[in-house]
Design a protein around this motif. Structure first.
Motif, mmCIF file in Angstrom:
data_model
loop_
_atom_site.group_PDB
_atom_site.id
_atom_site.type_symbol
_atom_site.label_atom_id
_atom_site.label_comp_id
_atom_site.label_asym_id
_atom_site.label_seq_id
_atom_site.Cartn_x
_atom_site.Cartn_y
_atom_site.Cartn_z
ATOM 1 N N ASP A 1 -5.999 -1.931 6.109
ATOM 2 C CA ASP A 1 -6.684 -2.589 4.870
ATOM 3 C C ASP A 1 -6.570 -4.236 4.913
ATOM 4 O O ASP A 1 -6.446 -4.587 6.069
ATOM 5 C CB ASP A 1 -5.453 -3.050 3.770
ATOM 6 C CG ASP A 1 -4.566 -1.427 3.040
ATOM 7 O OD1 ASP A 1 -5.139 -0.386 3.517
ATOM 8 O OD2 ASP A 1 -3.308 -1.276 2.014
ATOM 9 N N SER B 1 0.762 -1.410 0.472
ATOM 10 C CA SER B 1 -0.044 0.231 0.172
ATOM 11 C C SER B 1 0.747 1.538 0.418
ATOM 12 O O SER B 1 2.255 1.543 0.902
ATOM 13 C CB SER B 1 -0.594 -0.041 1.229
ATOM 14 O OG SER B 1 -1.840 1.067 1.075
ATOM 15 N N GLN C 1 0.048 -4.545 3.236
ATOM 16 C CA GLN C 1 -0.766 -3.804 3.371
ATOM 17 C C GLN C 1 -0.892 -2.935 4.299
ATOM 18 O O GLN C 1 0.168 -3.186 5.476
ATOM 19 C CB GLN C 1 -2.091 -4.362 3.024
ATOM 20 C CG GLN C 1 -2.371 -5.506 2.006
ATOM 21 C CD GLN C 1 -2.425 -4.865 0.368
ATOM 22 O OE1 GLN C 1 -2.365 -5.130 -0.759
ATOM 23 N NE2 GLN C 1 -2.856 -3.814 0.575
#
Length: 424
Positions: free
Chosen positions: A227, A193, A223
């Protein structure tokens, strides 16, 4: 066991259905693909997301844990990130869109959206069973990804890193990869991310490992803190194929990583190593179903978990030995460090053996750090938090070092160390 019928939709279930209705006109696919998408979504409408009543989801009540479904995401406005291992070939998927201009010697590269549009992806969209919520969600919403075909006898001199870069919202991707016979190489499947915007990500990798191929496949999941990551890898191992599969979870608020592996060729061998780094109030579930379907095959699975704060983790490992799979040698172990009184980790190892000439076993341990080791380091002037991080790092680095490639080991140890600096 089938998913139960639910009478009342949760906010997440309603949001998924609304998102599908809003996107269906934009999703690529011919008539066959659209029909499959409709069926997959209808199953969700009828049965809902799985709860603890579903055995495969007993420790991950997705219906209650999945709270927020972000709206469909736009352009990430980002480029590919620097590769984990210097010199690697990089194939990037930015917010679900692959870079089809990239080239890798010996690898045929195409876009998954084209297979959706012409219908050749239809069969692959089918769910693996009545409990396959990850496959259903991904099959309903998937838009794109890479399709890779690696030619016979190809040797990937440097690692191939496939980056899935997320910047919030929804992203649903697929990665079918076919390795020919006699291939040698390393592939890094990396999910990361790049913003603080919450993301809802689903991904399916479908890997065919050809006869005599020697493959190292590494999944690095990084992530964001808010998330949801629903991942699945489907693997078929042909005769004399050797697969080293490494899975590192170092991020995500709600994570379900499924490993569905079928050993279909004699002489095939699987080495699975997993590291789960959990902190705050996150939930991470790694579920494996491994089928030894033919004689003279082997596998070893070692999972290491480190759980801080109020985090919760799960490892479910099922090994099935078919009646014809004589001379199977399969061993599985799961070792966990609980770093807090509020941390939780559930382990469910399973063996289903229908052959009578096999060597199979499993084991699990759960413990805190050895306080004698901690005292030894602190007595030499090392602060407690640093001493704990050193011991944890040693606990998980032991299996990373099995990779032997110094650059790869250093890169993965860097991922682990960076996570520990934030949480230990």
């Amino acid at each position: 066991m089938n998913m139960q019928t639910t009478n009342r939709q949760t906010a997440a279930e309603a949001a998924l259905i609304e998102a599908f209705n809003n996107q269906i006109g934009e999703l690529p696919g011919d008539g066959a693909v659209i029909a499959i998408r409709d069926r997959l979504l209808d199953d969700l409408k009828t049965s809902g997301l799985p709860t603890r009543r579903i055995e495969a989801w007993h420790y991950t009540d997705l219906r209650n844990l999945l709270r927020i479904i972000p709206e469909q995401a736009g352009d990430a406005g980002s480029d590919a990130r620097e590769a984990l291992v210097e010199g690697s070939s990089v194939l990037s998927v930015i917010q679900g869109l692959p870079n089809l201009k990239a080239a890798v010697e010996g690898v045929d590269i195409a876009g998954y959206a084209a297979q959706l549009s012409n219908g050749t992806a239809a069969d692959g969209l089918a769910a693996l069973g009545s409990d396959d919520a990850v496959g259903r969600i991904n099959g309903s919403f998937v838009r794109d990804g890479y399709v890779l075909d690696v030619a016979d006898s190809t040797e990937l001199e440097e690692p191939l890193e496939i980056q899935f870069v997320h910047a919030g919202g929804q992203t649903h991707t697929r990665l079918p990869v076919a390795f020919g016979s006699g291939v040698k190489g390393t592939v890094i499947e990396r999910h990361l991310s790049v913003t603080n915007n919450p993301a809802f990500v689903s991904h399916v990798s479908d890997i065919t490992v050809g006869e005599g191929t020697e493959l190292t496949w590494i999944i690095v999941q990084q992530q964001g803190t808010d998330d949801t990551h629903l991942g699945q890898i489907r693997v078929d191992l042909a005769a004399d194929a050797k697969l080293k599969l490494f899975v590192i979870n170092a991020g995500g608020q709600l994570v379900r990583q499924e490993l569905h592996i079928d050993v279909t060729g004699e002489g095939a061998d699987l080495t699975l190593r997993g590291i789960n780094l959990l902190g705050a109030e996150t939930h991470t579930d790694v579920t494996m179903v491994l089928g030894h379907n033919v004689p003279h095959t082997g596998s070893t699975e070692v999972i290491r978990n480190v759980v801080f704060d109020r985090a919760k983790g799960v490892f479910q490992g099922m090994i099935r030995v078919a009646p014809d799979a004589q001379k199977t040698d399969a061993k599985m172990a799961c070792n966990t460090l609980l770093m807090s009184d509020d941390a939780e980790f559930s382990v469910k190892p399973e063996l289903e053996i229908f052959a009578d000439d096999v060597q199979c076993g499993h084991g699990a341990t759960v413990a805190d750090i050895d306080h004698n080791h901690l005292y030894y380091l602190m007595a030499r002037g090392i602060p407690e938090n640093k001493a704990r991080a050193m011991l944890v790092n040693a606990f998980v680095a032991e299996i990373v070092e099995e990779l032997e490639d110094e650059a790869l080991v250093e890169a993965l140890e860097g991922v682990i160390s960076a996570w520990l600096e934030k949480h230990a």
